[in-house]
Design a protein around this motif. Structure first.
Motif: not given
Length: 340
Positions: A311-328
């Motif tokens: 997993y990766v953990s990040c601040s709330g505002p970065r969650v959408p970017i993190a989810r997309l990057a994880a899928a990619q």
């Protein structure tokens, strides 16, 4: 600490309820103690003002007798006003100027000076604080486990995880683990519930990465604290580097990116890769993640997927970017190549 325990317990209980059915990782106290106290300069000014105020009040208290002696007519002229003034001064002195008020601030100042460090971010913080002041970590551990027990009694599905920061040696981790096991037994005896939880360590010290195989004998999970790990690996202080030479390094090509915004795959990343491999050689089920600013950066996330982080953990505002990057990262995993 006795006053803090019920506050922390209530906080953790609320978090567990809100996160019902999901894991909750609680990092034990990390910052150095001086961050919770006023600065020495602030206390020195306050103490100086209190001494000056006390001297001023004493002079005002002596004013009626001084006027009587030096100018009786002037005293008679203002006597009616001086009487209530003296009464008000007495009330103020009693409530604000007792010697114990000054003594308390002087005691705090003495403690602040004793806790002062040349480089506090590499000093008495994290697990080192928890070992030299075990009552601090024991209070936090008790609050976590008691909150979990109370939620368990209410049928709330919980998955608490206790994480130790700034660990450098296996013995540090074992010492805190012994606190956890002792308190777990006490909570079980008190609440009648054997709380299930995971115990793990942050990996933010270079030595901990080198010893991850042994660490995994005690830890059930790792979390890379890549901000501190980057500082330690580069021997950079982030604040000083970003305010002094780091922009020049980026402009002139000495460093391609700011290593505190983009994970340094060639250096810090190799430490992480080695730590994951050695940790899972000991415990194949070891859960490993990353927390902090890098956890929201797409390129860093692709590398984390490559070395098989969970997993990766990040601040709330970065969650959408993190989810997309994880899928990619998953979709393009066969095309990934580490930079050299």
């Amino acid at each position: 600490l006795d006053r803090l325990l019920p506050i922390q317990r209530a906080d953790f209980k609320g978090i567990f309820k809100a996160m019902k059915g999901l894991p909750v990782t609680v990092r034990l106290l990390d910052p150095p103690m001086h961050e919770f106290l006023p600065t020495a300069a602030q206390l020195e000014v306050e103490i100086a003002h209190l001494h000056q105020l006390r001297d001023t009040i004493k002079a005002l208290e002596d004013l009626p007798e001084t006027l009587k002696m030096l100018n009786p007519k002037l005293y008679q002229q203002y006597a009616d006003g001086l009487t209530p003034l003296m009464g008000a001064l007495g009330t103020f002195k009693k409530s604000h100027m007792e010697d114990e008020v000054i003594a308390k601030k002087e005691k705090i100042l003495k403690k602040v000076r004793a806790l002062a460090e040349v480089n506090p971010m590499l000093g008495h913080r994290g697990v080192r604080l928890g070992i030299t002041y075990p009552e601090i970590y024991c209070m936090q551990i008790r609050a976590i486990l008691e909150a979990a027990a109370l939620c368990g009694k209410q049928g709330i599905e919980i998955y608490p995880e206790i994480m130790v920061p700034q660990v450098a040696t296996v013995e540090e981790l074992k010492r805190i683990h012994s606190y956890v096991q002792r308190i777990r037994q006490e909570v079980r005896a008190t609440h009648g519930i054997d709380v299930q939880f995971k115990f793990g360590s942050m990996l933010e010290v270079v030595r901990a990465c080198m010893r991850s195989g042994r660490m995994a004998e005690t830890a059930e999970f790792f979390s890379f604290g890549t901000n501190d790990l980057s500082q330690a690996t580069f021997s950079f202080s982030r604040e000083d580097a970003e305010n002094k030479f780091l922009p020049f390094y980026n402009e002139t090509g000495i460093l391609e990116d700011n290593p505190f915004e983009v994970l340094d795959i060639k250096g810090v990343g190799q430490l992480m890769k080695m730590a994951v491999q050695n940790g899972r050689a000991t415990n194949p089920d070891l859960k490993v993640g990353i927390c902090g600013e890098h956890g929201g950066h797409p390129g860093s996330i692709r590398f984390c997927h490559h070395i098989k982080l969970n997993y990766v953990s990040c601040s709330g505002p970065r969650v959408p970017i993190a989810r997309l990057a994880a899928a990619q990262a998953k979709l393009l995993e066969d095309q990934y190549q580490e930079p050299v």
